[in-house]
Design a protein around this motif. Structure first.
Motif, mmCIF file in Angstrom:
data_model
loop_
_atom_site.group_PDB
_atom_site.id
_atom_site.type_symbol
_atom_site.label_atom_id
_atom_site.label_comp_id
_atom_site.label_asym_id
_atom_site.label_seq_id
_atom_site.Cartn_x
_atom_site.Cartn_y
_atom_site.Cartn_z
ATOM 1 N N VAL A 54 0.832 -1.202 0.000
ATOM 2 C CA VAL A 54 0.000 0.000 0.000
ATOM 3 C C VAL A 54 0.867 1.252 0.000
ATOM 4 C CG1 VAL A 54 -1.700 1.300 1.345
ATOM 5 C CG2 VAL A 54 -1.960 -1.160 1.068
ATOM 6 N N ASP A 55 2.020 1.227 0.678
ATOM 7 C CA ASP A 55 2.900 2.401 0.712
ATOM 8 C C ASP A 55 3.734 2.542 -0.566
ATOM 9 O OD1 ASP A 55 4.858 0.461 0.950
ATOM 10 O OD2 ASP A 55 5.458 1.025 2.984
ATOM 11 N N GLY A 56 3.621 1.563 -1.489
ATOM 12 C CA GLY A 56 4.292 1.649 -2.777
ATOM 13 C C GLY A 56 5.769 1.296 -2.768
ATOM 14 N N THR A 57 6.289 0.816 -1.652
ATOM 15 C CA THR A 57 7.731 0.556 -1.557
ATOM 16 C C THR A 57 8.140 -0.840 -2.010
ATOM 17 O OG1 THR A 57 7.533 -0.147 0.742
ATOM 18 C CG2 THR A 57 8.002 2.192 0.343
ATOM 19 N N LYS A 58 7.203 -1.775 -2.039
ATOM 20 C CA LYS A 58 7.560 -3.161 -2.372
ATOM 21 C C LYS A 58 6.635 -3.692 -3.464
ATOM 22 C CE LYS A 58 8.920 -3.916 2.409
ATOM 23 N NZ LYS A 58 8.556 -2.561 2.841
ATOM 24 N N ILE A 59 7.218 -4.320 -4.484
ATOM 25 C CA ILE A 59 6.437 -4.917 -5.563
ATOM 26 C C ILE A 59 6.858 -6.377 -5.709
ATOM 27 C CG2 ILE A 59 5.936 -4.903 -8.030
ATOM 28 C CD1 ILE A 59 6.334 -1.892 -8.001
#
Length: 131
Positions: free
Chosen positions: A118-123
């Motif tokens: 959700v925080d966009g740091t991990k994909i």
């Protein structure tokens, strides 16, 4: 009049069942394995998330080049942290029980199928399933 009321109740009940089915479809949609490879302080890591039906799964991080002696002692079976998961407001919430960590993921149903925190740091990219 009674027939009309019965018909209205039948239609309302049908819509209620359809609404509940959406959540189950979403739960079935996320069943699979996702992998993230990354470097931290000069060391390569691979994190694997496996999602199973019924709201359970595994979360495993391994350092490249290191043997997993515990897994070897158990016949090659990895012993990752256990997780539980649920879908809330179209976000896949994963609770890692061994560390007490909660992670929220946005599930993408695109061709590549990813899980993005959700925080966009991990994909995490979906792995090809062999089963």
């Amino acid at each position: 009049m009674k027939k009309i009321i019965a018909l209205i109740l039948t239609v309302v009940l049908s819509f209620t069942l359809c609404a509940c089915g959406g959540t189950q479809k979403m739960k079935n949609a996320v069943i699979g394995t996702w992998i993230r490879e990354y470097e931290f302080n000069g060391t390569n890591y691979t994190t694997t998330i496996q999602i199973f039906k019924g709201g359970t799964g595994t979360f495993d991080t391994k350092e490249d080049g290191k043997r997993d002696y515990l897994a070897e002692a158990l016949g090659g079976v990895s012993v990752p942290d256990s997780i539980t998961w649920e879908i809330v407001d179209n976000v896949l919430n994963i609770y890692i029980e061994d560390s007490g960590t909660n992670i929220g993921f946005i599930y993408s149903d695109e061709k590549d199928e990813t899980l993005q925190s959700v925080d966009g740091t991990k994909i995490y990219l979906r792995a090809n399933e062999t089963n």
